[in-house]
Design an enzyme around this catalytic site. Structure first.
Site, PDB file in Angstrom:
ATOM      1  N   SER A 279     -44.057   7.185  21.196  1.00  0.00           N
ATOM      2  CA  SER A 279     -43.136   6.369  20.400  1.00  0.00           C
ATOM      3  C   SER A 279     -42.835   5.057  21.100  1.00  0.00           C
ATOM      4  CB  SER A 279     -41.838   7.142  20.115  1.00  0.00           C
ATOM      5  OG  SER A 279     -41.203   7.463  21.323  1.00  0.00           O
ATOM      6  N   ASP A 280     -42.281   4.140  20.328  1.00  0.00           N
ATOM      7  CA  ASP A 280     -41.877   2.854  20.882  1.00  0.00           C
ATOM      8  C   ASP A 280     -40.695   2.322  20.079  1.00  0.00           C
ATOM      9  OD1 ASP A 280     -42.834   0.717  22.918  1.00  0.00           O
ATOM     10  OD2 ASP A 280     -42.340  -0.413  21.111  1.00  0.00           O
ATOM     11  N   THR A 281     -39.750   1.717  20.781  1.00  0.00           N
ATOM     12  CA  THR A 281     -38.563   1.138  20.140  1.00  0.00           C
ATOM     13  C   THR A 281     -38.412  -0.312  20.571  1.00  0.00           C
ATOM     14  OG1 THR A 281     -37.397   3.267  20.121  1.00  0.00           O
ATOM     15  CG2 THR A 281     -36.041   1.300  19.897  1.00  0.00           C
TER      16      THR A 281
END
Length: 195
Positions: free
Chosen positions: A75-77
């Site tokens: 994931s990436d934010t």
């Protein structure tokens, strides 16, 4: 619940984030933590969720050896403000600059989650709009000095002091701002395993 149905599968979480790891504990989904180094660089023409979609898929590329019973989650934010993606600040001064840029305005927190198996890949994303009240220089300095938010996109964590005093409202998932759109993750794991 879901953990009983996962006994024949292994969920691999490729994240060093203690917040994301805690979410899986709270969802009662057992995971194996496996973080592999990735150079998190994205093409400059990408915007908003295109960036997080790209980076979450990029992190999965480090795993070429998945078994049939494994599901990899990467994931990436980012914090997206005035057409700019804010990642994690490098130091005190950059964290202060980021929070000053967010003060008194609204911005987007965008998270993408990539689910990879030995023969498929699915990416989902969620955007939450966050409204900050006007913060004084003293409040910003106090927060950065005492909470050292250098592992947080945009230089802040909603669940910490600055969120308590500075966030007026949000539109979308609160948990997405903390680090994962948990409702979508749970639903997608169920769908992937057809349970």
């Amino acid at each position: 619940m879901l953990k009983d149905l996962l006994k024949d599968h292994e969920i691999i979480l490729a994240s060093g984030s203690p917040r994301r790891q805690k979410f899986f504990q709270e969802l009662e989904i057992p995971v194996t933590i496996d973080v592999r180094p990735v150079d998190e660089v994205f093409p400059e023409h990408l915007k908003e969720q295109e960036i997080t979609d790209y980076l979450s898929a990029l992190k999965a590329e480090a795993f070429k050896d998945l078994k049939d019973n494994q599901v990899l989650i990467t994931s990436d934010t980012i914090v997206y403000n005035d057409g700019e993606a804010l990642g994690k600040p490098k130091d005190h001064d950059e964290a202060v600059r980021m929070i000053k840029a967010l003060s008194g305005k609204d911005h987007e927190v965008i998270t993408s989650v990539c689910f990879t198996t030995s023969n498929s890949q699915k990416i989902l994303n969620h955007t939450t709009r966050v409204y900050f009240s006007e913060l004084s220089d003293e409040e910003i300095e106090y927060y950065v000095k005492n909470y050292k938010p250098f592992d947080k996109a945009g230089g802040y964590a909603i669940q910490e002091w600055i969120g308590l005093i500075g966030i007026e409202k949000i539109e979308g998932s609160y948990f997405n701002v903390v680090g994962l759109p948990t409702h979508l993750v749970y639903k997608t794991i169920k769908e992937l395993l057809k349970v």
